[in-house]
Design an enzyme around this catalytic site. Structure first.
Site, PDB file in Angstrom:
ATOM      1  N   HIS A 181       0.836  -1.212   0.000  1.00  8.56           N
ATOM      2  CA  HIS A 181       0.000   0.000   0.000  1.00  8.56           C
ATOM      3  C   HIS A 181       0.874   1.267   0.000  1.00  8.56           C
ATOM      4  CE1 HIS A 181      -2.622   2.958   2.434  1.00  8.56           C
ATOM      5  NE2 HIS A 181      -2.961   3.025   1.163  1.00  8.56           N
TER       6      HIS A 181
HETATM    7 CA    CA Z   1       0.395  -0.368  -4.299  1.00 13.62          CA
END
Ligand code: CA
Ligand code: TV7
Ligand code: ZN
Length: 386
Positions: A181
């Site tokens: 992320h």
């Molecule tokens: Ca990513």
């Protein structure tokens, strides 16, 4: 060495400073700056340098780094050495979250200021219209925070580059296909509507780094904040495959561009989303990873292309060399040129498109699950109207 002609109608620039490729995070550490040497060797062996403007950017100044990072954190990075004892017995941590993931190695500050300098140089070539696509494979270090290192990242070159773009652009779309992320970029632009962040990643709150990036994390909950609905997350399970990944990427990026109408795009191409990556858990092949780059290129917006993760160096180098060829619009032969340096490093897979090891992770992404993710994103985009 028959080079490749410059693309007609647009300019691609390539920003690389070989000085940083010699850096070492430590013997067992997965991050290998040497993968950049391998990438550049393949790019040059194909003659792709003839089709691009090549720049060896200067290091970013400490003042430039402080445009995002706190002064005390930059001062720390600048003076700290491997022999310093930065352990803080009160908080039971190392200073500024350095430690195993983010070790203090010889030349650390030089390394940081070089990759940040390359991203700033690339962004400036876009804002002064000297380039239409600017590439920095040494950048894309998306976890670094204002006053903290995180996940192999010390300086957030992406945030610095976007801040540069925002001097000339009203809206920047940030897309992140690293398997992790893009939390640092999301956090930096959390409360503004001038940047939309969109990360595709493996998501498991308890078990996969950094544990953030759920589908319902979309910006400040207060609808009065301009940042509301401008942080988008595409949480995925293990083993996602080529066709699924490409369709998902296109089905999400297309409406993001249509609704948000960015005037520039930043694409983080972390190669740890490839199958067979030492840290990743997807089953994406190099062609499919590249298809995301090709798709974004088709919007014909000023485009900053960055690296990121990628822990199986031979695959990282092939992916980024292939993606360089897509940026310049050159068709390259799949077989690596016979004169490619380190050719022996690639074993019996002397091709841009090796058979990756896709046996380690079973695909846990059902069609129904991926459809629900697309619907969740579409729901957020509806707030952008008007
Ligand atoms: Ca990513
Ligand atoms: C952008 N995973 C960065 C991705 C950063 C991932 C992590 C390691 C790792 C570190 C090592 C090492 C490792 C084999 C893998 C919770 C911990 C567990 C440190 C040992 N081997 C990017 C960061 C992630 C360091 N961190 O997105 C030295 O794996 O999961 C964690 C945190 C605590 C710290 N320990 C790991 O791709 C560039 N680290 C071997 C030696
Ligand atoms: Zn990653």
């Amino acid at each position: 060495n028959n080079g490749i002609k410059k693309p007609k109608g647009y300019t691609v620039s390539y920003h690389a400073n070989p000085e940083m490729e010699q850096m070492h995070f430590g013997q067992k550490h997965p991050m290998k700056p040497w993968r950049l040497t391998l990438t550049n060797k393949i790019v040059m062996a194909y003659g792709m340098h003839d089709a691009m403007d090549i720049y060896i950017p200067r290091a970013a100044s400490s003042q430039e780094l402080k445009d995002f990072h706190s002064g005390d954190y930059i001062d720390f990075l600048q003076r700290v050495t491997p022999s310093d004892n930065t352990w803080d017995p009160d908080s039971q941590t190392y200073a500024y979250n350095t430690g195993d993931d983010c070790p203090i190695f010889d030349g650390l500050y030089n390394y940081c200021s070089l990759y940040a300098g390359a991203s700033l140089d690339a962004a400036r070539k876009l804002t002064n219209h000297q380039s239409d696509i600017a590439i920095n494979w040494s950048g894309g270090l998306h976890h670094a925070k204002k006053a903290e290192a995180s996940g192999f990242c010390y300086i957030n070159d992406i945030v610095l580059a976007i801040l540069q773009l925002l001097l000339h652009h009203p809206r920047v779309l940030y897309i992140d296909i690293d398997v992790h992320h893009g939390d640092g970029v999301e956090q930096a632009f959390w409360s503004t509507d001038r940047v939309m962040t969109l990360s595709f990643h493996k998501y498991n709150r308890a078990e996969f780094f950094p544990g953030t990036g759920a589908l319902d994390t979309t910006g400040p909950l207060n609808n009065a904040s301009p940042g509301a609905h401008h942080s988008l997350n595409v949480p995925l399970h293990d083993g996602i495959e080529d066709a699924q990944y490409i369709k998902l990427f296109e089905d999400i990026v297309r409406p993001c561009v249509r609704h948000y109408k960015p005037t520039a795009i930043v694409l983080q191409c972390g190669a740890d989303s490839l199958g067979g990556d030492r840290l990743g858990c997807f089953n994406v092949n190099i062609k499919a990873h590249g298809a995301c780059v090709a798709f974004v290129k088709k919007f014909n917006l000023p485009l900053l292309v960055l690296g990121g993760g990628g822990y199986t160096p031979r695959n990282v180098a092939k992916a980024w060399a292939y993606e360089t060829s897509l940026c310049i619009g050159a068709e390259v032969h799949p077989n690596l040129p016979a004169h490619t340096p380190f050719l022996e490093h690639f074993g019996n897979e002397k091709t841009l498109f090796p058979k990756l090891d896709l046996t380690r992770y079973e695909n846990k992404n059902s069609r129904v699950y991926l459809e629900s993710v697309v619907m969740g994103i579409m729901e957020q985009l509806r707030y952008l109207q008007g």
